[in-house]
Every structure is written in C-alpha cells, then in structure tokens.
Write an enzyme that holds these catalytic residues in place. Sequence first.
Site, PDB file in Angstrom:
ATOM      1  N   LYS A  83      -9.027   2.841 -10.157  1.00  0.00           N
ATOM      2  CA  LYS A  83      -7.600   3.092  -9.930  1.00  0.00           C
ATOM      3  C   LYS A  83      -6.789   2.020 -10.654  1.00  0.00           C
ATOM      4  O   LYS A  83      -7.182   0.841 -10.659  1.00  0.00           O
ATOM      5  CB  LYS A  83      -7.353   3.035  -8.416  1.00  0.00           C
ATOM      6  CG  LYS A  83      -5.981   3.467  -7.931  1.00  0.00           C
ATOM      7  CD  LYS A  83      -5.982   3.485  -6.410  1.00  0.00           C
ATOM      8  CE  LYS A  83      -4.659   3.967  -5.828  1.00  0.00           C
ATOM      9  NZ  LYS A  83      -4.721   4.064  -4.351  1.00  0.00           N
ATOM     10  N   SER A 159      -3.316   8.257  -2.473  1.00  0.00           N
ATOM     11  CA  SER A 159      -2.759   7.846  -3.751  1.00  0.00           C
ATOM     12  C   SER A 159      -3.820   7.644  -4.830  1.00  0.00           C
ATOM     13  O   SER A 159      -3.499   7.464  -6.006  1.00  0.00           O
ATOM     14  CB  SER A 159      -1.975   6.543  -3.576  1.00  0.00           C
ATOM     15  OG  SER A 159      -2.820   5.480  -3.161  1.00  0.00           O
ATOM     16  N   SER A 183      -5.737   6.863   1.421  1.00  0.00           N
ATOM     17  CA  SER A 183      -5.733   7.129  -0.013  1.00  0.00           C
ATOM     18  C   SER A 183      -7.104   7.224  -0.666  1.00  0.00           C
ATOM     19  O   SER A 183      -7.196   7.557  -1.845  1.00  0.00           O
ATOM     20  CB  SER A 183      -4.894   6.070  -0.738  1.00  0.00           C
ATOM     21  OG  SER A 183      -3.536   6.222  -0.405  1.00  0.00           O
TER      22      SER A 183
END
Length: 472
Positions: A83, A159, A183
Amino acid sequence: MSADTLLAGTATGIAAAVQRGEVSASAMVQASLARITATDARVNAFTDLTAQRALERAATLDARHAAGDTAALPLLGVPFAVKNLFDVQGLATLAGSKIERERAPALRDGPLVERLEAAGAVLVGALNMDEYAYGFTTENSHAGATHNPHDLARSAGGSSGGSGAAIAAGQVPLTLGSDTNGSIRVPSSLCGVFGLKPTYGRLPRHGSYPFVASLDHLGPFARSVPDLALSYDLLQGWEAADPGCVQRPIEPTHATLARGAGGLRIAVLGGYFHEHALPEARAAVERVAAALGVTRRVELPEVARARAAAFLISNAECATLHLGDLRTRAQDFEPLSRDRFLAGALLPAAWVLQAQRVRRWFAQRAAELFGQVDVLLAPATPCVAPRLGTEWLELNGQRLPARPSLGLLTQPISCIGLPVCAVPVWGCSEAQPGLPIGVQVIAAPWREDHALRVGAALEAAGVVRSPVAALD
C-alpha cells in the site's frame, strides 16, 4: 511449471520452485511485471512500479542461489507490493494523497518492507488506496478508483483496495496493507483474498504514514492461509523506533496450522453482527460455522456504541494530524476526506473522552467473552462488493450511506485491537453468485495462531479459497 502458472498460485509454491531451480527469481519478477502491464489499466491497483529495483534484486537473488546461499530465504523470488503509505526507498510516501506527492522521497524502506525482502521476497511496486486511509472503497480522485478484478464495475473495498485487488488480479501473491477501521478486512471480503489484522501493537508501524495512531494496524494479504501465516511470522519483531510496538517475543504461527480447529472453542457472534448483515453475509457465516460444527451463538453488548466510539476517535486523531494542511491548502484534499477532517477538528473534547471510556468498557466485555470462547465468527462486510459510485445501501429496512457502511462490522473489532483473519467465501449471494464475501475469524489478543488455525482448517476443507479473477 511456468512462471505465469506459479504467479497464479501461492507465495510458498513460488519460493519452493525457485529453491528447486525450476524457475528463477528473475523469471518470477518478469512474470509479475508483465501481468501488471497487461491488467492494471483495467484494475488500477498500482500507483508506482519499482521495476528496475525489482529486476536488480532478483538478479542478486539468482546469483546467491547459484552460490548455494538461499536456503534460509523462505520467500525466495516471491513478488510482492505494498500500500502506498509504506515507505519505499526512492518513492514519495503518498498515502493516497495529492499533497504528499510533493514530499521528498523516502530515504529507506519501512521495517516491514525490509523484513519481507530479507526473507527473499522482491518488491515490485506501491498500491492504490483511499486518501490518507480514510475510506472503504478506494475511489481515489487523485489516482483513480481501483476496480474489483472479479467484476470491474464494482468496488475493491478500502482503504487497502489496491492491496486486495493486486492479489485477486494475479499480479502478485502477497501484499501489505493497513487496517484502522477495517481496511484489510473489507478489501479481503470484497476481492476474495485472505487478510490478517494482527493484534494492535504486534507489528511495527514505523516507516508508514499514520492515520489514527491509537487504532492503526499493519498486516498482510495473501492467496492462502499458509502464505498469510508465514508472512506474518516474518513480519513479527519489536522495533525500537515505534513507541506503539509491544516488546513481545516472536510467536510463530505457521507451524501450528496443521492442528486445525481442533480443541478450539468457537462461537458465532450474533446480535448486531446478524442484524447489520444482508442474507449473503449471514449465509457465509453459516457455511463456515457448519463446516466447523459450530452451533453456539454469543453476543457482545453495545456494539453500536463501540463503532460510534471508533468513529469519534478516528475523526479527532486524524484531524489533528492534518490541521496544518487543512489551514493552508484545503483545496488539495479530496472533498470527502477534507470534510471529515474538518468535522473531526470541531469535535468537543468531552465527546472524545467519552468515546475512550466506551472503548475501554467494550474491551473489558470482549475479554470476559474470551474467557468462554477462543474464536468468534462474524461477517466481514454487510454485503458483496457494491458498484463503484454507489451512494446508498439498503440494509434490512434501513437506507445507509454506502462508503462508511462497508465498515459496519469491522470497526467495532478494530476499536479494541483484536486479531482477525478474514477468509473469503463464494456463492453466497443469489443475485451475484460469482462474487465473494468475507468472514471474520476473530481471536483474543495475541492469539493470531487461533484465528489462522481456523482459517487453515476452512481452506483445507475447501470452504474458503482465493482464485485469481478471470480478467482475460
């Protein structure tokens, strides 16, 4: 076996093939980069590729392998991605934002990136996410939305949407993400991959962009539970630079998977977790429970209050972090993120204090429940992946805003830092039988081994799985 075929399999399968000399690390990295090039215009999981670095790293590993120096590298030649809130040397740590693009590149990799590479894995890039990790859909206005590989018109979750989508698309078999309010578990559920949110404080967060310091967790996504357990074991270890990382010895989980679920006291979480789930989410839990022979139902009290507490704490902490930029360049935030940050900046201190009291009380009730059971089962999301742009969800007679409601079932668990293994179940939705939905396998603090053992038993029984999407 070809590199392309191996890439669609597991990290442990790739590493074993490279160790045996059946394929090179360079061939695996090239296959990953080629798959990303062929598919990412449709998926949009990646924001940056580290191709040159990856190829150079793979060549070094191949030279070490030729010299007989790779026996101790359990992830030899495995491509992975992170990420884009993880520090990657030479890249700006974006955290999904426009503002951070102007910051200086990171001078070194974050500790978790270093630990995977020290085990022989090869970083191939950074992944899309909601701005500053504040969202559940990865509909990022700066980098574009990440699309669910199993239905490109639908959300990958967030996310850490890029982290889930990259595995589902067969681009890499292993990724890292973060989980503050869900997330990791939401993208795992919607993309049909395995994810692990460890106990709060277990893995160091140094070298990553924070969202809510008192709620942030980092963890892995993978295509199998053994991959998840192995990567988690390699990520463990205290980090002196991280004040939130607990000085706890490494407690390996991979070797415990063979025990399965035997001897564990398992129950289904009802009440709030039943009421806030659509039929497909309930069906996924029932299928998992039936496979495990679980009939017991239990409840946690005041779950809705715990979720409200998580909202307030998140709002207040993240707003404080971004106050400077909110004052000087509010126009550079995504509108939805900006409005939530501004709302958090205006929260009365008394509300936040009360939220912390609720959080502590709820943690005590969970501890009491874990005196009676070892593992709890609950849906990970209330529904399968919604279409991108969906504004509202119809949930058991209630009309709820879609983006925050994808975290209805994960936020209460994050609020008290429990470890959770998210496992994907298929064919539970009558309307969308080709889409997955996740189940949370929740354990007591520091008992990741319990959650992973249950996940491994379900995978061995064929109840949960993570196939690569048929993008072609």
